[in-house]
Design an enzyme around this catalytic site. Structure first.
Site, mmCIF file in Angstrom:
data_model
loop_
_atom_site.group_PDB
_atom_site.id
_atom_site.type_symbol
_atom_site.label_atom_id
_atom_site.label_comp_id
_atom_site.label_asym_id
_atom_site.label_seq_id
_atom_site.Cartn_x
_atom_site.Cartn_y
_atom_site.Cartn_z
ATOM 1 N N ARG A 35 2.669 -48.693 -25.412
ATOM 2 C CA ARG A 35 3.431 -49.946 -25.468
ATOM 3 C C ARG A 35 3.121 -50.763 -26.720
ATOM 4 O O ARG A 35 3.982 -51.499 -27.208
ATOM 5 C CB ARG A 35 3.161 -50.776 -24.206
ATOM 6 N N LYS A 198 11.254 -40.532 -1.779
ATOM 7 C CA LYS A 198 12.137 -41.145 -0.792
ATOM 8 C C LYS A 198 13.573 -41.333 -1.240
ATOM 9 O O LYS A 198 13.828 -41.802 -2.346
ATOM 10 C CB LYS A 198 11.576 -42.523 -0.410
ATOM 11 N N GLY A 354 8.450 -44.982 -13.792
ATOM 12 C CA GLY A 354 7.254 -44.614 -13.028
ATOM 13 C C GLY A 354 6.701 -43.227 -13.258
ATOM 14 O O GLY A 354 6.336 -42.874 -14.368
ATOM 15 N N GLY A 377 9.435 -50.423 -13.526
ATOM 16 C CA GLY A 377 10.367 -51.202 -12.711
ATOM 17 C C GLY A 377 11.608 -51.629 -13.473
ATOM 18 O O GLY A 377 12.720 -51.618 -12.945
HETATM 19 C C1 3PG Z 1 4.756 -53.169 -15.818
HETATM 20 O O1 3PG Z 1 3.773 -52.574 -16.265
HETATM 21 O O2 3PG Z 1 5.401 -52.759 -14.866
HETATM 22 C C2 3PG Z 1 5.206 -54.408 -16.541
HETATM 23 O O3 3PG Z 1 4.317 -54.768 -17.534
HETATM 24 C C3 3PG Z 1 5.445 -55.536 -15.567
HETATM 25 O O4 3PG Z 1 4.263 -55.851 -14.894
HETATM 26 P P1 3PG Z 1 4.359 -56.419 -13.410
HETATM 27 O O5 3PG Z 1 4.881 -55.307 -12.559
HETATM 28 O O6 3PG Z 1 2.947 -56.818 -13.044
HETATM 29 O O7 3PG Z 1 5.291 -57.592 -13.427
#
Ligand code: 3PG
Ligand code: MG
Length: 396
Positions: A35, A198, A354, A377
Protein backbone atom coordinates in the site's frame (compact mmCIF):
# COMPACT_ATOMS: atom_id res chain seq x y z
CA UNK A 1 -13.22 13.00 -13.11
CA UNK A 2 -10.83 15.24 -11.21
CA UNK A 3 -7.39 13.71 -11.21
CA UNK A 4 -4.05 14.98 -9.95
CA UNK A 5 -3.07 15.41 -13.59
CA UNK A 6 -5.58 18.28 -13.87
CA UNK A 7 -3.67 20.22 -11.24
CA UNK A 8 -0.20 21.73 -11.12
CA UNK A 9 1.04 21.45 -7.56
CA UNK A 10 3.82 24.03 -7.82
CA UNK A 11 4.00 25.96 -4.53
CA UNK A 12 0.98 24.01 -3.28
CA UNK A 13 0.64 21.93 -0.13
CA UNK A 14 -1.18 18.70 -0.97
CA UNK A 15 -3.06 17.09 1.90
CA UNK A 16 -3.18 13.46 0.81
CA UNK A 17 -5.38 10.78 2.38
CA UNK A 18 -3.44 7.58 1.87
CA UNK A 19 -4.22 4.08 3.14
CA UNK A 20 -1.07 3.14 5.04
CA UNK A 21 -3.00 0.56 7.05
CA UNK A 22 -0.20 -1.96 6.61
CA UNK A 23 0.54 -5.11 8.60
CA UNK A 24 3.28 -4.85 11.27
CA UNK A 25 5.06 -7.69 13.07
CA UNK A 26 5.84 -7.87 16.81
CA UNK A 27 8.86 -5.60 16.27
CA UNK A 28 6.62 -3.06 14.50
CA UNK A 29 8.30 -3.71 11.15
CA UNK A 30 6.12 -3.41 8.06
CA UNK A 31 5.60 -6.95 6.68
CA UNK A 32 3.78 -5.96 3.48
CA UNK A 33 4.46 -2.50 2.04
CA UNK A 34 2.27 -2.86 -1.04
CA UNK A 35 0.00 0.00 0.00
CA UNK A 36 2.91 2.37 0.59
CA UNK A 37 4.43 1.49 -2.78
CA UNK A 38 1.02 1.98 -4.40
CA UNK A 39 0.82 5.56 -3.11
CA UNK A 40 4.29 6.49 -4.38
CA UNK A 41 3.38 7.69 -7.90
CA UNK A 42 0.94 10.27 -6.52
CA UNK A 43 3.43 11.58 -3.99
CA UNK A 44 6.28 11.75 -6.50
CA UNK A 45 4.14 13.57 -9.10
CA UNK A 46 3.27 16.26 -6.55
CA UNK A 47 6.89 16.66 -5.40
CA UNK A 48 8.08 16.85 -9.01
CA UNK A 49 5.53 19.55 -9.73
CA UNK A 50 7.19 21.56 -6.96
CA UNK A 51 4.62 20.99 -4.23
CA UNK A 52 4.81 19.42 -0.79
CA UNK A 53 2.92 16.45 0.66
CA UNK A 54 1.13 16.10 3.97
CA UNK A 55 0.22 12.44 4.35
CA UNK A 56 -2.62 11.29 6.59
CA UNK A 57 -3.75 7.73 7.28
CA UNK A 58 -5.22 5.38 9.80
CA UNK A 59 -3.46 2.27 11.08
CA UNK A 60 -5.55 -0.52 12.57
CA UNK A 61 -8.58 0.10 14.74
CA UNK A 62 -7.03 1.67 17.85
CA UNK A 63 -10.09 3.37 19.43
CA UNK A 64 -8.07 6.12 21.12
CA UNK A 65 -4.33 6.69 21.47
CA UNK A 66 -2.41 3.41 21.50
CA UNK A 67 1.31 3.54 20.72
CA UNK A 68 1.34 0.12 19.04
CA UNK A 69 -0.80 1.72 16.32
CA UNK A 70 1.44 4.77 15.92
CA UNK A 71 2.39 5.69 12.37
CA UNK A 72 5.86 6.53 13.72
CA UNK A 73 6.57 2.79 13.24
CA UNK A 74 6.35 3.13 9.47
CA UNK A 75 8.33 6.37 8.93
CA UNK A 76 11.55 4.55 7.94
CA UNK A 77 9.72 2.29 5.54
CA UNK A 78 7.99 5.23 3.87
CA UNK A 79 11.35 7.00 3.53
CA UNK A 80 12.95 3.88 2.01
CA UNK A 81 10.19 3.48 -0.54
CA UNK A 82 9.86 7.13 -1.51
CA UNK A 83 13.58 7.86 -1.35
CA UNK A 84 12.78 11.14 0.39
CA UNK A 85 13.13 12.14 4.04
CA UNK A 86 9.82 12.12 5.92
CA UNK A 87 8.98 14.36 8.83
CA UNK A 88 6.50 12.99 11.36
CA UNK A 89 4.22 14.76 13.86
CA UNK A 90 2.68 13.00 16.85
CA UNK A 91 -0.80 14.46 16.40
CA UNK A 92 -2.76 14.84 13.18
CA UNK A 93 -4.50 18.06 14.27
CA UNK A 94 -3.71 21.04 16.51
CA UNK A 95 -0.80 23.39 16.91
CA UNK A 96 1.98 20.87 16.36
CA UNK A 97 0.51 19.68 13.06
CA UNK A 98 -0.30 23.20 11.90
CA UNK A 99 3.20 24.48 12.67
CA UNK A 100 4.84 21.51 10.96
CA UNK A 101 2.65 22.01 7.92
CA UNK A 102 3.31 25.73 7.65
CA UNK A 103 7.09 25.18 8.04
CA UNK A 104 7.08 22.49 5.36
CA UNK A 105 9.13 23.50 2.32
CA UNK A 106 8.13 22.53 -1.19
CA UNK A 107 9.62 19.16 -2.06
CA UNK A 108 9.18 17.93 1.51
CA UNK A 109 6.92 15.32 3.09
CA UNK A 110 5.12 15.35 6.42
CA UNK A 111 3.43 12.27 7.89
CA UNK A 112 0.68 12.89 10.44
CA UNK A 113 -0.04 10.55 13.36
CA UNK A 114 -2.84 7.98 13.12
CA UNK A 115 -6.16 9.69 12.35
CA UNK A 116 -8.04 7.10 14.42
CA UNK A 117 -6.35 8.29 17.62
CA UNK A 118 -9.27 10.75 17.50
CA UNK A 119 -12.72 9.15 17.68
CA UNK A 120 -14.00 12.03 15.52
CA UNK A 121 -12.32 10.46 12.50
CA UNK A 122 -14.61 7.45 12.31
CA UNK A 123 -17.63 9.56 13.23
CA UNK A 124 -17.00 11.74 10.19
CA UNK A 125 -16.97 14.75 12.50
CA UNK A 126 -17.20 18.03 10.67
CA UNK A 127 -15.06 20.11 13.05
CA UNK A 128 -12.32 17.52 13.06
CA UNK A 129 -12.44 17.44 9.25
CA UNK A 130 -12.19 21.22 9.18
CA UNK A 131 -9.12 21.17 11.42
CA UNK A 132 -7.47 18.64 9.13
CA UNK A 133 -8.37 20.70 6.09
CA UNK A 134 -6.33 23.66 7.40
CA UNK A 135 -3.14 21.66 6.84
CA UNK A 136 -3.20 21.75 3.03
CA UNK A 137 -4.18 23.85 0.00
CA UNK A 138 -5.38 20.93 -2.11
CA UNK A 139 -7.04 17.71 -0.94
CA UNK A 140 -6.03 14.50 -2.69
CA UNK A 141 -7.78 11.24 -1.94
CA UNK A 142 -5.61 8.26 -2.83
CA UNK A 143 -6.89 5.88 -0.15
CA UNK A 144 -8.86 3.36 -2.18
CA UNK A 145 -8.69 0.77 0.62
CA UNK A 146 -10.59 3.15 2.90
CA UNK A 147 -12.90 4.73 0.31
CA UNK A 148 -15.86 2.66 1.57
CA UNK A 149 -15.65 4.41 4.95
CA UNK A 150 -17.53 7.68 5.38
CA UNK A 151 -14.93 9.06 7.75
CA UNK A 152 -13.73 12.63 8.38
CA UNK A 153 -10.51 12.32 6.35
CA UNK A 154 -12.03 10.33 3.49
CA UNK A 155 -15.37 12.04 3.02
CA UNK A 156 -16.35 14.95 5.28
CA UNK A 157 -13.14 16.84 4.56
CA UNK A 158 -13.80 17.23 0.82
CA UNK A 159 -16.39 19.98 1.41
CA UNK A 160 -13.68 22.28 2.77
CA UNK A 161 -11.96 22.36 -0.60
CA UNK A 162 -13.50 23.97 -3.69
CA UNK A 163 -14.06 21.72 -6.66
CA UNK A 164 -10.79 22.71 -8.34
CA UNK A 165 -8.82 21.99 -5.19
CA UNK A 166 -9.84 18.40 -4.53
CA UNK A 167 -9.01 15.39 -6.65
CA UNK A 168 -8.21 11.69 -6.90
CA UNK A 169 -4.69 10.37 -6.67
CA UNK A 170 -3.23 7.93 -9.19
CA UNK A 171 -3.88 4.81 -7.14
CA UNK A 172 -7.55 5.61 -6.74
CA UNK A 173 -7.82 6.33 -10.46
CA UNK A 174 -6.11 3.05 -11.32
CA UNK A 175 -8.45 1.09 -9.06
CA UNK A 176 -11.51 2.74 -10.61
CA UNK A 177 -10.20 2.16 -14.11
CA UNK A 178 -9.59 -1.54 -13.44
CA UNK A 179 -13.09 -1.94 -12.08
CA UNK A 180 -14.53 -0.15 -15.06
CA UNK A 181 -12.83 -2.65 -17.36
CA UNK A 182 -14.67 -5.48 -15.63
CA UNK A 183 -18.00 -3.68 -15.40
CA UNK A 184 -18.19 -1.66 -18.62
CA UNK A 185 -15.35 -1.34 -21.05
CA UNK A 186 -13.53 -4.68 -20.95
CA UNK A 187 -13.18 -6.82 -24.06
CA UNK A 188 -15.50 -9.81 -24.22
CA UNK A 189 -15.78 -12.57 -23.17
CA UNK A 190 -15.74 -11.35 -19.57
CA UNK A 191 -15.33 -14.04 -16.91
CA UNK A 192 -15.78 -13.66 -13.19
CA UNK A 193 -14.34 -16.26 -10.86
CA UNK A 194 -15.99 -16.16 -7.48
CA UNK A 195 -14.75 -18.33 -4.66
CA UNK A 196 -15.00 -18.19 -0.91
CA UNK A 197 -17.05 -19.93 1.71
CA UNK A 198 -20.50 -18.43 1.53
CA UNK A 199 -23.14 -17.68 -1.07
CA UNK A 200 -24.57 -15.12 1.34
CA UNK A 201 -21.43 -12.97 1.27
CA UNK A 202 -21.26 -13.00 -2.54
CA UNK A 203 -24.91 -12.73 -3.50
CA UNK A 204 -24.91 -8.94 -3.90
CA UNK A 205 -21.84 -9.16 -6.12
CA UNK A 206 -23.40 -11.90 -8.24
CA UNK A 207 -26.60 -9.89 -8.68
CA UNK A 208 -24.65 -6.80 -9.65
CA UNK A 209 -22.31 -8.41 -12.18
CA UNK A 210 -24.61 -10.92 -13.90
CA UNK A 211 -25.67 -8.53 -16.64
CA UNK A 212 -22.06 -7.46 -17.22
CA UNK A 213 -20.27 -10.78 -17.70
CA UNK A 214 -20.39 -13.79 -20.01
CA UNK A 215 -19.10 -16.54 -17.73
CA UNK A 216 -19.37 -17.05 -14.00
CA UNK A 217 -17.04 -19.61 -12.48
CA UNK A 218 -18.00 -20.67 -8.99
CA UNK A 219 -15.58 -22.36 -6.62
CA UNK A 220 -14.74 -22.57 -2.95
CA UNK A 221 -17.08 -23.57 -0.15
CA UNK A 222 -20.14 -21.93 -1.69
CA UNK A 223 -20.04 -24.53 -4.47
CA UNK A 224 -21.77 -27.04 -2.24
CA UNK A 225 -24.84 -24.94 -1.61
CA UNK A 226 -25.38 -24.89 -5.39
CA UNK A 227 -24.71 -28.63 -5.72
CA UNK A 228 -27.04 -29.58 -2.87
CA UNK A 229 -29.77 -27.32 -4.29
CA UNK A 230 -29.55 -29.29 -7.52
CA UNK A 231 -29.97 -32.57 -5.67
CA UNK A 232 -26.31 -33.56 -5.33
CA UNK A 233 -24.81 -35.41 -2.37
CA UNK A 234 -22.26 -33.21 -0.65
CA UNK A 235 -21.38 -35.29 2.41
CA UNK A 236 -20.10 -33.08 5.21
CA UNK A 237 -19.09 -30.21 2.95
CA UNK A 238 -19.82 -26.62 3.93
CA UNK A 239 -23.39 -25.62 3.09
CA UNK A 240 -25.86 -22.82 3.76
CA UNK A 241 -29.16 -24.66 3.91
CA UNK A 242 -31.14 -21.42 4.04
CA UNK A 243 -29.60 -20.36 0.72
CA UNK A 244 -30.57 -23.39 -1.38
CA UNK A 245 -33.50 -21.62 -3.05
CA UNK A 246 -31.41 -18.53 -3.61
CA UNK A 247 -28.74 -20.52 -5.43
CA UNK A 248 -31.39 -21.97 -7.77
CA UNK A 249 -32.66 -18.44 -8.41
CA UNK A 250 -29.12 -17.36 -9.30
CA UNK A 251 -28.86 -20.19 -11.83
CA UNK A 252 -32.19 -19.15 -13.40
CA UNK A 253 -31.27 -15.49 -13.46
CA UNK A 254 -27.97 -16.34 -15.13
CA UNK A 255 -29.77 -18.28 -17.85
CA UNK A 256 -31.99 -15.29 -18.51
CA UNK A 257 -28.97 -12.98 -18.69
CA UNK A 258 -27.16 -15.35 -21.05
CA UNK A 259 -24.42 -15.96 -18.55
CA UNK A 260 -22.96 -19.44 -18.39
CA UNK A 261 -22.42 -20.61 -14.83
CA UNK A 262 -19.61 -23.10 -14.41
CA UNK A 263 -19.68 -25.21 -11.28
CA UNK A 264 -16.97 -27.71 -10.33
CA UNK A 265 -17.50 -31.26 -11.60
CA UNK A 266 -15.15 -32.91 -9.12
CA UNK A 267 -13.54 -32.13 -5.79
CA UNK A 268 -10.63 -33.05 -3.59
CA UNK A 269 -12.40 -34.53 -0.59
CA UNK A 270 -11.06 -35.16 2.89
CA UNK A 271 -12.32 -37.02 5.96
CA UNK A 272 -11.27 -34.16 8.24
CA UNK A 273 -10.68 -30.39 7.97
CA UNK A 274 -6.95 -30.90 8.20
CA UNK A 275 -3.93 -31.05 5.93
CA UNK A 276 -3.22 -34.53 7.36
CA UNK A 277 -6.66 -35.91 6.56
CA UNK A 278 -7.18 -38.81 4.16
CA UNK A 279 -7.75 -37.49 0.66
CA UNK A 280 -9.64 -38.69 -2.40
CA UNK A 281 -11.08 -37.29 -5.61
CA UNK A 282 -14.85 -37.50 -5.97
CA UNK A 283 -17.50 -36.41 -8.42
CA UNK A 284 -18.90 -33.16 -7.11
CA UNK A 285 -22.42 -34.54 -6.51
CA UNK A 286 -21.36 -37.88 -5.04
CA UNK A 287 -19.45 -36.97 -1.92
CA UNK A 288 -19.90 -39.70 0.73
CA UNK A 289 -21.04 -38.76 4.20
CA UNK A 290 -18.15 -38.18 6.58
CA UNK A 291 -16.18 -36.52 3.75
CA UNK A 292 -16.00 -32.88 2.70
CA UNK A 293 -14.88 -31.08 -0.44
CA UNK A 294 -11.92 -28.80 0.26
CA UNK A 295 -10.61 -28.01 -3.22
CA UNK A 296 -11.63 -28.32 -6.85
CA UNK A 297 -10.59 -31.57 -8.53
CA UNK A 298 -8.36 -32.19 -11.59
CA UNK A 299 -11.17 -32.36 -14.15
CA UNK A 300 -12.58 -29.07 -12.87
CA UNK A 301 -9.16 -27.47 -13.09
CA UNK A 302 -8.96 -28.39 -16.77
CA UNK A 303 -12.48 -27.16 -17.45
CA UNK A 304 -11.99 -23.82 -15.66
CA UNK A 305 -8.51 -23.26 -17.16
CA UNK A 306 -10.02 -23.67 -20.60
CA UNK A 307 -12.67 -21.00 -19.99
CA UNK A 308 -10.04 -18.65 -18.59
CA UNK A 309 -7.79 -19.21 -21.61
CA UNK A 310 -10.67 -18.07 -23.82
CA UNK A 311 -11.58 -14.99 -21.77
CA UNK A 312 -10.39 -11.48 -22.61
CA UNK A 313 -11.35 -9.88 -19.30
CA UNK A 314 -11.08 -11.72 -15.98
CA UNK A 315 -12.13 -10.89 -12.45
CA UNK A 316 -10.95 -13.11 -9.63
CA UNK A 317 -12.45 -12.79 -6.18
CA UNK A 318 -12.09 -15.55 -3.62
CA UNK A 319 -9.99 -18.72 -3.46
CA UNK A 320 -11.16 -21.99 -5.02
CA UNK A 321 -10.22 -24.17 -2.06
CA UNK A 322 -8.66 -24.09 1.39
CA UNK A 323 -5.39 -22.79 -0.06
CA UNK A 324 -3.88 -22.18 3.37
CA UNK A 325 -3.45 -25.98 3.62
CA UNK A 326 -1.04 -27.34 1.05
CA UNK A 327 -3.12 -30.38 0.12
CA UNK A 328 -6.06 -28.15 -0.82
CA UNK A 329 -4.18 -25.37 -2.58
CA UNK A 330 -3.78 -26.95 -6.02
CA UNK A 331 -7.02 -25.57 -7.47
CA UNK A 332 -6.26 -22.02 -6.42
CA UNK A 333 -2.69 -22.30 -7.74
CA UNK A 334 -3.83 -23.83 -11.04
CA UNK A 335 -6.37 -21.06 -11.60
CA UNK A 336 -3.74 -18.47 -10.73
CA UNK A 337 -1.50 -20.05 -13.38
CA UNK A 338 -4.32 -20.03 -15.93
CA UNK A 339 -5.02 -16.35 -15.25
CA UNK A 340 -1.31 -15.51 -15.47
CA UNK A 341 -1.12 -17.30 -18.83
CA UNK A 342 -4.21 -15.50 -20.17
CA UNK A 343 -2.73 -12.20 -19.02
CA UNK A 344 0.50 -12.98 -20.87
CA UNK A 345 -1.63 -13.52 -23.96
CA UNK A 346 -3.13 -10.07 -23.69
CA UNK A 347 -6.22 -10.52 -21.49
CA UNK A 348 -6.94 -8.07 -18.68
CA UNK A 349 -7.09 -9.60 -15.19
CA UNK A 350 -8.12 -8.02 -11.92
CA UNK A 351 -7.70 -9.72 -8.56
CA UNK A 352 -9.49 -8.12 -5.67
CA UNK A 353 -11.14 -8.50 -2.33
CA UNK A 354 -9.71 -10.15 0.77
CA UNK A 355 -8.49 -13.73 0.54
CA UNK A 356 -7.76 -13.93 -3.17
CA UNK A 357 -5.19 -11.13 -2.79
CA UNK A 358 -3.49 -13.09 -0.01
CA UNK A 359 -3.49 -16.21 -2.20
CA UNK A 360 -2.12 -14.36 -5.21
CA UNK A 361 0.72 -12.92 -3.13
CA UNK A 362 1.47 -16.21 -1.39
CA UNK A 363 1.89 -18.02 -4.70
CA UNK A 364 3.67 -15.16 -6.48
CA UNK A 365 1.02 -14.36 -9.08
CA UNK A 366 0.81 -10.70 -8.10
CA UNK A 367 3.35 -9.75 -10.78
CA UNK A 368 1.63 -11.90 -13.40
CA UNK A 369 -1.89 -10.50 -13.38
CA UNK A 370 -2.85 -7.09 -14.77
CA UNK A 371 -3.88 -5.57 -11.47
CA UNK A 372 -4.13 -6.56 -7.80
CA UNK A 373 -6.47 -4.29 -5.87
CA UNK A 374 -5.24 -2.63 -2.68
CA UNK A 375 -8.78 -2.71 -1.35
CA UNK A 376 -10.47 -5.50 0.59
CA UNK A 377 -13.85 -4.21 1.72
CA UNK A 378 -13.63 -1.29 -0.71
CA UNK A 379 -13.24 -3.65 -3.67
CA UNK A 380 -16.06 -5.92 -2.49
CA UNK A 381 -18.43 -2.98 -2.08
CA UNK A 382 -17.45 -1.65 -5.51
CA UNK A 383 -18.22 -5.04 -7.06
CA UNK A 384 -21.56 -4.93 -5.28
CA UNK A 385 -22.26 -1.77 -7.25
CA UNK A 386 -22.12 0.62 -4.32
CA UNK A 387 -20.84 4.14 -4.76
CA UNK A 388 -18.05 4.52 -2.25
CA UNK A 389 -18.42 7.62 -0.04
CA UNK A 390 -14.75 8.57 -0.46
CA UNK A 391 -15.24 8.68 -4.23
CA UNK A 392 -18.59 10.45 -4.12
CA UNK A 393 -17.18 13.21 -1.90
CA UNK A 394 -14.64 14.28 -4.53
CA UNK A 395 -17.20 14.21 -7.34
CA UNK A 396 -20.01 16.05 -5.57
C1 3PG B 1 -8.57 -2.04 5.25
O1 3PG B 1 -7.45 -2.49 5.48
O2 3PG B 1 -9.55 -2.75 5.05
C2 3PG B 1 -8.71 -0.54 5.15
O3 3PG B 1 -7.54 0.10 5.49
C3 3PG B 1 -9.88 -0.06 5.98
O4 3PG B 1 -9.67 -0.37 7.33
P1 3PG B 1 -10.94 -0.64 8.25
O5 3PG B 1 -11.56 -1.91 7.76
O6 3PG B 1 -10.40 -0.76 9.65
O7 3PG B 1 -11.87 0.53 8.10
MG1 MG C 1 -10.91 -3.94 6.64
Amino acid sequence: MKSIFDINFKNQKALIRVDFNVPLNENFDVTDATRIEAAKPTIIKILEDGGSCILMSHLGRPKGVRTEFSLSHIVNKVEDILGVEVEYVSNCIGEEAETASSNLEFGEILLLENLRFHSEEELGDIQFAEQLSKLGDIYVNDAFGTAHRAHASTTTIAQFFPENKRCFGLLLLKEMESLKKIMETGEKPVTAILGGAKVSSKITIINNILDKIDHLIIGGGMTFTFIKAQGGRIGNSLVEDEKLDLSLEIIKKAEKSNVTIHLPVDAVIADDFSNDANIEIAEINKIPSGWMGLDIGPETIELFADIIANSRTILWNGPLGVFEMENFSKGTIALGEAIAEATKNGSFSLVGGGDSVAAVKQFGFDEKVSYVSTGGGAMLESLEGKTLPGIAAILE
